[in-house]
Design an enzyme around this catalytic site. Structure first.
Site, PDB file in Angstrom:
ATOM      1  N   ASP A 271      33.124 -30.675 -36.121  1.00 29.91           N
ATOM      2  CA  ASP A 271      32.656 -29.410 -36.659  1.00 29.91           C
ATOM      3  C   ASP A 271      31.676 -29.748 -37.774  1.00 29.91           C
ATOM      4  O   ASP A 271      31.712 -30.841 -38.348  1.00 29.91           O
ATOM      5  CB  ASP A 271      33.829 -28.576 -37.181  1.00 29.91           C
ATOM      6  CG  ASP A 271      33.494 -27.085 -37.226  1.00 29.91           C
ATOM      7  OD1 ASP A 271      32.294 -26.739 -37.194  1.00 29.91           O
ATOM      8  OD2 ASP A 271      34.422 -26.281 -37.306  1.00 29.91           O
ATOM      9  N   TRP A 272      30.812 -28.810 -38.102  1.00 32.50           N
ATOM     10  CA  TRP A 272      29.693 -29.093 -39.001  1.00 32.50           C
ATOM     11  C   TRP A 272      30.226 -29.431 -40.402  1.00 32.50           C
ATOM     12  O   TRP A 272      30.720 -28.569 -41.112  1.00 32.50           O
ATOM     13  CB  TRP A 272      28.748 -27.907 -39.027  1.00 32.50           C
ATOM     14  CG  TRP A 272      27.660 -27.951 -37.993  1.00 32.50           C
ATOM     15  CD1 TRP A 272      26.336 -27.717 -38.218  1.00 32.50           C
ATOM     16  CD2 TRP A 272      27.762 -28.234 -36.590  1.00 32.50           C
ATOM     17  NE1 TRP A 272      25.607 -27.849 -37.043  1.00 32.50           N
ATOM     18  CE2 TRP A 272      26.469 -28.172 -36.035  1.00 32.50           C
ATOM     19  CE3 TRP A 272      28.817 -28.573 -35.745  1.00 32.50           C
ATOM     20  CZ2 TRP A 272      26.205 -28.409 -34.684  1.00 32.50           C
ATOM     21  CZ3 TRP A 272      28.570 -28.803 -34.402  1.00 32.50           C
ATOM     22  CH2 TRP A 272      27.282 -28.726 -33.888  1.00 32.50           C
TER      23      TRP A 272
END
Length: 756
Positions: A271-272
């Site tokens: 995930d970012w």
């Protein structure tokens, strides 16, 4: 044959031979990694052998907000990802979250995944994936960051609207066709957020403590189904921690369960900003790192993406001899496999954007997902239900509520879209009830923000009047109305249905309860339409005759809602979660588990899932609680009758299937759909078992008076539990009961069978 003709024939033959020889020579000169006739694994081996260390490092981390580099020297294009699960997010600038200002990046906004789950229709999930892929292909996106299948553990979860409800079986049956539909077009699904991402508040710091049994029975099945049945090409790690390791580089979650036990051959994408440590990322299963910060990980550095954990820091560890390229080659191998499935797939179809067929799919899903929660008969309507609205009796309609005029495709975090169109509820109602007098009042003020991430909200939400003035206006106009449609619920602002925060309260926000109570005093003919991805407390429920759950349903929202209110569409949605009367009925809250406890250093929150496997209806069943609306509940404008169940056998074995056949008859006056649900109850067991668990369902459409047989099939897995002692699934021989009906609290048919 004369000499001239003979000469021409010889020349033709020589030319053909020359062309064939040239083609053969060219075919022999094609590198293996580009030869489509060769198996993908052989092509991967060849490409890997040609790549430099720098090229290998480059392909396992981002180069911009949403892309990672291909291998230019070898002809591999860049890999472009995009949010989200409900539509293709507008393009942002290379290294900023602001929109790029393009004019060809609008999209069809499909209903949120809670609505898709509420259809209980896997065929629609397949259509959803296919349509979304076509929009992604037009925009040159190879990986769509979705769908989400985290479990609805608490109705305060800010991101629940992106997921598929509380039940692992329902989520599993809906995610598989979604993934298959998306990937059938050559676009990778990135199933998220793996795993236990059930909180948004402090999501980077929550360390989940959960039993192995609850992990495998409740929180992992939908991910497992997406991988093993759907064939998902990528998985997104979650922000939270499990066993004190972040899930984007978690040895148990990624190496053991996902890759070893389930045989996942795709790419694990962070995930970012979910990656926190280079060596953990190397060793614990992360394949491709994406990040959130404009400057990478170091303030003021140039070439910021080179400072990612799987970039220069990783390369230095190899150059210093601390690591060989063994782990790197395995990551690159997976990325190359993703390339061949997406960017290097020369046979994927062309995409197209905002087509009529996409809007029709969005409308169909919205209409089938809308849930009619309540529809009581009213004396003053000659003992008829309020819905569908009868235009012969309803000439003056008052629409109340900010959500009638608020765009819900805008906001909420990464799922925010730039929809080509969004039919607002008020506009849809006015269009459908054009022969009536339709008036509107604001009722309450919730959110006056005019834009999100560069997308404006379409109509002004600016308001200067006080709440007292708004309430008084609503009451005065309600006195003159034949029916009042109150369109309320939540929105996508912070601390509501929104990424990054959880809700602070189970109550409806703003002054909605006050306005509803005031209207009811002067007009009891009120339809409450709830727009949300979550349940909420409804203190006035016994006074309101009709309640509709309308979700966040995208581009066709207004038309879908109006078609159900008017009776053009017979509602058939079923709740994918339990609608609690209060938070005390939710296991996560009743056990004091949520939201966890800070450690002494205030860096990590430990959240123990004390309710274990008792999530949703499993908890209310075990504690004999009556929720406001049960899991699987949903009414219709017609009536159905289930007949006598027959089976193919009275016994189930580990190698056979047990099939239940149920005749279903539409006993009403209008066509409609009913969902037959089958739950399994263990009559005895050496471990604690839920009262019942959903294990099969099927939706059937019937004309008035029509009868059709519904077939529900189970195997030994339907009676299995996860044995923590053996670390495996166990199907105990013994007696079981199949409970069949139309909601988790409406299961009139019981059938006893044995597992041998």
């Amino acid at each position: 044959m004369n000499n001239k003709t003979n000469y021409r024939m010889k020349k033709f033959i020589m030319s053909a031979l020359l062309i064939g020889a040239t083609a053969a020579a060219q075919a022999q000169s094609i590198p293996v990694y580009l030869d489509e006739s060769k198996p993908i694994e052989q092509r991967i081996d060849d490409a890997l052998s040609r790549m430099t260390l720098e090229e290998k490092i480059a392909v396992i981390h981002a180069q911009s907000k949403f892309s990672s580099p291909g291998v230019k020297r070898l002809g591999f294009p860049d890999l472009w990802t995009d949010d989200g699960p409900h539509g293709v997010r507008p393009d942002v600038l290379w290294d900023e979250w602001e929109q790029a200002g393009q004019t060809n990046d609008s999209c069809v906004a499909f209903p949120a995944l809670t609505c898709l789950a509420a259809t209980w229709n896997p065929q629609l999930a397949r259509m959803y994936g296919e349509n979304l892929a076509e929009e992604a292909l037009y925009r040159n996106k190879s990986v769509m960051l979705g769908p989400g299948v985290n479990i609805y553990r608490t109705p305060l979860g800010g991101r629940n609207f992106e997921y598929m409800g509380e039940d692992p079986w329902l989520a599993s049956r809906m995610v598989v066709p979604y993934v298959q539909g998306l990937q059938s077009k050559g676009v990778a699904a990135c199933v998220k957020h793996y795993a236990l991402n059930n909180d948004e508040e402090y999501r980077h710091q929550v360390n989940v403590i959960v039993s192995d049994r609850a992990l495998h029975e409740i929180y992992l099945p939908a991910f497992k189904a997406a991988v093993q049945e759907g064939g998902a090409w990528s998985i997104m790690g979650a922000y939270n921690l499990y066993q004190n390791q972040h899930n984007c580089h978690n040895a148990t979650m990624l190496n053991k369960i996902l890759k070893k036990d389930w045989g996942f051959d795709g790419v694990v994408i962070s995930d970012w900003g979910g990656c926190h440590d280079t060596e953990e990322a190397i060793n614990n299963g992360l394949d491709l790192e994406f990040g959130s910060w404009t400057n990478g990980l170091s303030e003021g550095t140039s070439n910021a993406y080179d400072n990612y954990y799987l970039a220069v820091p990783y390369k230095k560890l190899i150059q210093e001899g601390k690591y060989t390229t063994k782990e790197l080659d395995e990551k690159v191998r997976r990325v190359l496999r993703l390339f061949y499935r997406t960017t290097m797939n020369r046979h994927k179809p062309y995409g197209f954007l905002c087509s009529e067929s996409h809007y029709q799919t969005a409308l169909k899903i919205a209409q089938e997902g809308i849930v009619l929660l309540k529809n009581d008969k009213i004396n003053e309507l000659k003992n008829e239900p309020l819905l569908p609205l009868n235009l012969q009796k309803m000439k003056r309609i008052l629409v109340v509520g900010e959500n009638a005029i608020k765009m819900m495709t805008v906001g909420g975090g990464s799922s925010s879209l730039k929809a080509q169109k969004e039919i607002l509820p008020l506009d849809g109602i006015k269009a459908r009830f054009a022969d009536a007098e339709v008036d509107f009042v604001r009722g309450y003020v919730g959110d006056t923000v005019q834009s999100y991430n560069g997308v404006t909200v379409g109509r002004s939400l600016y308001e200067t009047r006080t709440q007292a003035e708004l309430t008084a206006e609503a009451v005065e106009k309600a006195k003159q109305a034949d029916a009042v449609i109150f369109i309320g619920g939540l929105n996508k602002s912070d601390y509501q249905d929104c990424e990054g925060h959880d809700r602070k309260s189970y109550d409806l926000p703003y002054a909605q309860n006050e306005v509803i109570e005031a209207i009811l005093k002067v007009n009891p003919r009120l339809v409450y339409v709830n727009i949300s991805g979550n349940a909420a407390a409804l203190p006035w429920i016994n006074k309101v005759p009709a309640v509709v759950q309308a979700w966040f349903i995208g581009s066709e929202a207004g038309e879908a809602i109006a078609s159900v209110l008017a009776g053009d569409v017979n509602p058939s949605g079923k709740l994918p979660f339990t609608w609690y009367a209060s938070l005390g009925q939710c296991g996560a809250h009743a056990t004091g588990s949520y939201p966890g406890n800070w450690r002494e250093d205030y860096k990590i929150i430990d959240e123990e899932y004390k309710e274990g496997i008792y999530v949703g209806y499993r908890y209310t069943d075990a504690n004999k609680l009556k929720p406001l609306f049960a899991f699987g509940h949903g009414l219709s404008y017609t009536t159905f009758k289930l007949g006598k169940v027959t089976t193919n056998t009275q016994h189930l074995t580990p190698s056979t299937k047990l099939t239940f056949t149920v005749p279903v008859t539409n006993t009403g006056k209008v066509a409609g759909s009913e969902t037959v649900q089958l739950y399994i109850a263990a009559k005895q067991s050496k471990v604690d078992r839920p009262v019942k668990e959903l294990k099969a369902f099927q939706k059937v459409y019937l004309q008035p008076g029509e009868t059709r047989n519904v077939t529900l099939t189970i195997g030994a897995d339907a009676v299995s539990y996860y044995d923590e002692t053996a670390n495996s699934w166990c199907a105990e021989p013994g007696t079981y009961e199949a409970l069949i009906g139309t909601a988790s609290d409406k299961l009139p048919t019981k059938y006893t069978f044995k597992l041998k």
